[in-house]
Design a protein around this motif. Structure first.
Motif, PDB file in Angstrom:
ATOM      1  N   GLU A 186       0.712  -1.159  -0.049  1.00 21.89           N
ATOM      2  CA  GLU A 186       0.267   0.535   0.066  1.00 21.89           C
ATOM      3  C   GLU A 186       0.472   1.575  -0.029  1.00 21.89           C
ATOM      4  O   GLU A 186       0.384   2.532  -0.245  1.00 21.89           O
ATOM      5  CB  GLU A 186      -0.811  -0.060   1.179  1.00 21.89           C
ATOM      6  CG  GLU A 186      -2.082  -0.776   1.225  1.00 21.89           C
ATOM      7  CD  GLU A 186      -3.102  -0.759   0.388  1.00 21.89           C
ATOM      8  OE1 GLU A 186      -3.327  -0.240  -0.662  1.00 21.89           O
ATOM      9  OE2 GLU A 186      -2.941  -2.414   0.175  1.00 21.89           O
ATOM     10  N   PRO A 240       1.560   3.721   2.824  1.00 23.09           N
ATOM     11  CA  PRO A 240       0.639   4.771   3.387  1.00 23.09           C
ATOM     12  C   PRO A 240       1.758   5.773   2.990  1.00 23.09           C
ATOM     13  O   PRO A 240       3.147   5.504   3.461  1.00 23.09           O
ATOM     14  CB  PRO A 240       0.995   3.780   4.289  1.00 23.09           C
ATOM     15  CG  PRO A 240       1.386   2.997   4.681  1.00 23.09           C
ATOM     16  CD  PRO A 240       2.223   1.923   3.393  1.00 23.09           C
ATOM     17  N   GLN A 241       1.481   7.015   3.144  1.00 26.51           N
ATOM     18  CA  GLN A 241       1.881   8.895   3.286  1.00 26.51           C
ATOM     19  C   GLN A 241       1.997   9.327   4.346  1.00 26.51           C
ATOM     20  O   GLN A 241       2.036  10.528   4.551  1.00 26.51           O
ATOM     21  CB  GLN A 241       2.782   8.505   2.053  1.00 26.51           C
ATOM     22  CG  GLN A 241       3.737   8.449   1.467  1.00 26.51           C
ATOM     23  CD  GLN A 241       4.581   8.578  -0.218  1.00 26.51           C
ATOM     24  OE1 GLN A 241       4.437   9.527  -0.684  1.00 26.51           O
ATOM     25  NE2 GLN A 241       4.258   7.613  -1.446  1.00 26.51           N
ATOM     26  N   SER A 242       0.804   8.760   4.370  1.00 23.20           N
ATOM     27  CA  SER A 242       0.305   9.756   5.516  1.00 23.20           C
ATOM     28  C   SER A 242      -0.525   9.211   6.751  1.00 23.20           C
ATOM     29  O   SER A 242       0.052   8.066   6.942  1.00 23.20           O
ATOM     30  CB  SER A 242      -1.502  10.881   5.104  1.00 23.20           C
ATOM     31  OG  SER A 242      -2.385   9.402   5.169  1.00 23.20           O
ATOM     32  N   THR A 297      -3.281   8.908   8.249  1.00 22.58           N
ATOM     33  CA  THR A 297      -4.712   8.030   7.744  1.00 22.58           C
ATOM     34  C   THR A 297      -4.333   6.752   7.099  1.00 22.58           C
ATOM     35  O   THR A 297      -4.580   5.941   7.450  1.00 22.58           O
ATOM     36  CB  THR A 297      -5.609   8.945   7.102  1.00 22.58           C
ATOM     37  OG1 THR A 297      -5.866  10.184   7.275  1.00 22.58           O
ATOM     38  CG2 THR A 297      -7.145   8.079   6.723  1.00 22.58           C
ATOM     39  N   GLU A 298      -3.475   6.905   5.899  1.00 24.13           N
ATOM     40  CA  GLU A 298      -3.075   5.769   5.502  1.00 24.13           C
ATOM     41  C   GLU A 298      -2.604   4.749   6.253  1.00 24.13           C
ATOM     42  O   GLU A 298      -2.909   3.434   6.058  1.00 24.13           O
ATOM     43  CB  GLU A 298      -2.383   6.158   3.904  1.00 24.13           C
ATOM     44  CG  GLU A 298      -2.976   7.164   3.344  1.00 24.13           C
ATOM     45  CD  GLU A 298      -1.968   7.319   1.709  1.00 24.13           C
ATOM     46  OE1 GLU A 298      -0.617   7.324   2.040  1.00 24.13           O
ATOM     47  OE2 GLU A 298      -2.924   8.376   0.660  1.00 24.13           O
ATOM     48  N   ALA A 336      -4.929   2.056   7.851  1.00 30.53           N
ATOM     49  CA  ALA A 336      -5.607   1.823   7.883  1.00 30.53           C
ATOM     50  C   ALA A 336      -4.746   0.410   7.602  1.00 30.53           C
ATOM     51  O   ALA A 336      -6.231  -0.180   7.274  1.00 30.53           O
ATOM     52  CB  ALA A 336      -5.764   2.841   6.423  1.00 30.53           C
TER      53      ALA A 336
END
Length: 698
Positions: free
Chosen positions: A559, A561-563, A565-566, A569
């Motif tokens: 995935e 993720p770079q934030s 929120t991400e 998840a």
């Protein structure tokens, strides 16, 4: 206690454990415990038993007391809870008086949520074993209480007093392996006869099952492990000596292996366990004492050097692989000698008949010619209709042939040896061996001497074991393991009854090339994330998988993720892990992506420079040490970016038309293989790629 809403339970599940939803029957079990009902949980290793009492503990006012069998493993459990932001500790006799006093203070002030204790150490807690302090009791590895179980421990017998001392406190007993007799014994011994029972599927689909003959097993193990660099695994051996010898041989091959057995000092065992948990060593060669209660989720394989004595033990030991749900391997070596040795162990035990029956079932599993998982699950009363497709029998079904003549030769040899000789001698006679044992007994004069010299020793062993399994002969264990004929043998020898045998399976391990062996770390994002995880674990002095397990790392890799929120998840990422580790992991992802973009840019431009100089695709490939397929992908990318690249020279108008038609039929499919198959496997991949690129730009 106020009614707890499902939303509140799920909220804590995500915040503290990082999961959005429950697995198997976890949700129902947790609700049952929160309703203060006694509970029996039979759930496979890796199924998430711990959450069944750790999550309810977050809602109780008092402490959840966890009875765990081995002192050495409590630290692992406590570290795991602390990594998830949950207050937990343990108490045992090895702690100093000050450390123990601190535990009592934490219990009195309710500063902790879970307290781990071994059954032997329970008397230390007599002053706090009342309902004003304790809200729940969890008994892990509950099968240890039963003499019917495969790992009976007398210290568990004393636990029956808990229900009398804490009548209003719910007791949850948990184990991965318990047949019906053991289940009944657990609830009786713990004085919780009306406990609600939750029995999950025993099927661990992610574990590939394989059994091999124990020929040259050390070499086979070396090849197996070498093929899996950086993957953690356990080899179970029957003897202490075997653990040390095997670990030494693996070390000589450059494999990080350590031995573990009961003959080592407590400190030595603890050091080995710590090294394995923290990824400082990848392989442990151990007796069965190793592994119980270890939550190490990234064990990728388990090997049984010897045949286990029962299916319960085998099932629990292979269950230490793949706890994160990722594909894992279970390899078992089976030999006739192991069966004899295990029979000798059983000879002087109290419940000899039960143990012999269990060993027979284990033997049947190892010698099976049908789906192994169906046999394994049926032992625990679970039946599946389809073959599993993830065992050696399913993937490589045995070949049956008319083995009547082979059977007649073997049974005739047993008859002429008057049922006095063990399998080894029978084979020597059949093969015409000229060793002292044969010649001293004048066996070279027998009619069947040398009748099977065209068949290899190990193949004869394979056929004779099948004849035993089919009931044509039997092993007289009480007469030095002599092979003797049964009544069925007469039908084969004198009435021409047909015998079907299977051909021995040839194991072909692909050896790892030196290039693959030397593969350096940090070549993929997963490697980079794993290296970061290892560094953080070292700094915090905890096991690497307590930072994130392999399944979570794989999802992070996928995935990217770079934030915040991400990142939240991702399954396995809770609020605490986001706060503590999130920034470093996201920084690593960004760094990796930036480097990748830079590398890609440079590599395609290098191809473009050579193309402009008039070199052919083949020449560019040779100059750059790359395959022509890679060069074509570079040129396609450059073409789409508007660079001065003429792709028309690489594909004819006729092929372009055929690919355009295929694109319409395949509804704009992007993968190349469907086009290759659609076009009758006659148009090369390079031309398909070029044609699709031209069509894309048009």
């Amino acid at each position: 206690m106020e009614q707890i809403l499902e939303a509140d339970i799920l909220k804590k599940l995500k915040a503290n454990f990082g999961y959005e939803s429950f697995r198997l029957q976890q949700g129902q079990i947790i609700e049952n415990v929160l309703a203060k009902k006694d509970t029996l949980v039979i759930m496979p290793t890796g199924g998430g038993k711990s959450i069944c009492y750790q999550l309810p503990a977050l809602f109780f006012n008092g402490i959840t007391l966890v009875i765990s069998p081995l002192i050495a493993l409590m630290k692992d459990q406590v570290d795991s809870l602390k990594a998830n932001g949950i207050k937990a500790t343990y108490i045992n006799s090895s702690q100093s008086a000050e450390e123990q006093a601190k535990v009592f203070e934490d219990v009195a002030t309710k500063a902790i949520t879970l307290l781990y204790v071994a059954p032997e150490s329970l008397p230390m807690l007599q002053n706090v074993l009342n309902q004003s302090y304790i809200s729940c009791v969890a008994i892990d590895e509950a099968h240890c209480i039963s003499a019917w179980g495969h790992d009976f421990r007398p210290s568990y017998k004393q636990l029956s007093f808990l229900k009398k001392s804490l009548p209003e406190v719910p007791i949850i007993a948990l184990t991965a392996t318990a047949d019906k007799a053991t289940q009944e014994d657990i609830v009786t011994q713990l004085a919780i006869p009306h406990a609600d029972r939750f029995i999950s599927s025993f099927n661990r689909e992610n574990i590939a099952l394989e059994v091999r003959p124990a020929n040259e097993r050390v070499q086979q193990i070396i090849e197996f492990v070498t093929k899996r660099p950086n993957e953690a695994g356990i080899v179970y051996c029957l003897s202490r000596k075997a653990t040390e010898q095997l670990a030494s041989k693996l070390q000589q091959k450059g494999i990080d292996a350590l031995a573990y057995h009961a003959g080592m000092s407590f400190d030595e065992r603890s050091a080995t366990q710590e090294a394995f948990i923290k990824d400082d060593c990848t392989v442990v060669c151990a007796t069965i004492a190793f592994g119980m209660g270890i939550d190490k989720s990234n064990v990728r394989w388990v090997i049984h050097y010897n045949l286990p004595k029962n299916i319960e033990g085998y099932y629990q030991e292979i269950g230490r692989a793949g706890r994160d749900g990722l594909p894992s391997d279970a390899l078992l070596f089976h030999s006739y000698a192991d069966v004899i040795q295990l029979r000798q162990f059983i000879e002087n035990t109290g419940n000899k008949e039960v143990q012999e029956a269990k060993l027979d079932r284990m033997k049947q599993f190892a010698e099976a010619t049908v789906c192994r998982r169906r046999i394994l699950l049926s032992y625990f009363g679970e039946f599946i209709e389809e073959n599993c497709g993830n065992c050696d029998v399913c993937n490589n079904p045995p070949t049956f042939f008319d083995g009547t003549i082979i059977a007649q030769k073997a049974l005739s040899a047993i008859y002429r040896l008057q049922g006095k000789e063990a399998m080894g001698m029978v084979i020597d006679v059949l093969r015409g061996a000229q060793n002292a044992a044969v010649l001293d007994k004048q066996y070279q004069q027998l009619k069947t001497y040398g009748a099977g010299k065209d068949i290899a020793w190990r193949d004869w062993q394979h056929y004779l074991i099948q004849l035993v399994n089919q009931g044509f002969c039997q092993i007289a264990f009480h007469q030095r393991n002599a092979l003797q004929l049964s009544n069925l043998a007469k039908k084969v020898l004198f009435e021409g009854e047909r015998v079907e045998l299977t051909k021995p399976q040839v194991v072909e391990e692909t050896k790892v090339t030196k290039k693959a062996k030397k593969k350096t770390a940090n070549t993929t994002l997963f490697d980079r994330l794993r290296a970061l995880r290892y560094r953080i674990a070292k700094e915090e002095d905890i096991a690497a998988y307590l930072v994130f397990n392999d399944a979570t790392l794989r999802e992070i890799e996928r995935e990217r993720p770079q934030s915040a929120t991400e990142f939240l998840a991702i399954s396995g990422v809770g609020q605490r892990k986001l706060a503590v580790y999130g920034d470093e992991f996201m920084e690593e992802i960004k760094s990796f992506l930036n480097e990748k973009r830079k590398t890609k840019k440079d590599t395609t431009l290098e191809t473009f420079k050579l193309y402009q100089q008039g070199h052919s695709v083949q020449e560019i490939g040779e100059l750059r040490g790359l395959k022509t397929t890679t060069i074509f992908s570079h040129l396609s990318k450059l073409y789409l970016e508007g660079k001065d690249v003429s792709l028309d020279e690489f594909v004819t108008p006729a092929i372009l038309k055929r690919v355009a038609n295929a694109k319409k039929e395949l509804k704009n499919e992007t993968a190349l293989k469907p086009y290759f198959e659609f076009l009758g496997e006659k148009v090369p991949y390079e031309q398909i790629r070029v044609a699709l690129t031209i069509l894309q730009k048009k």
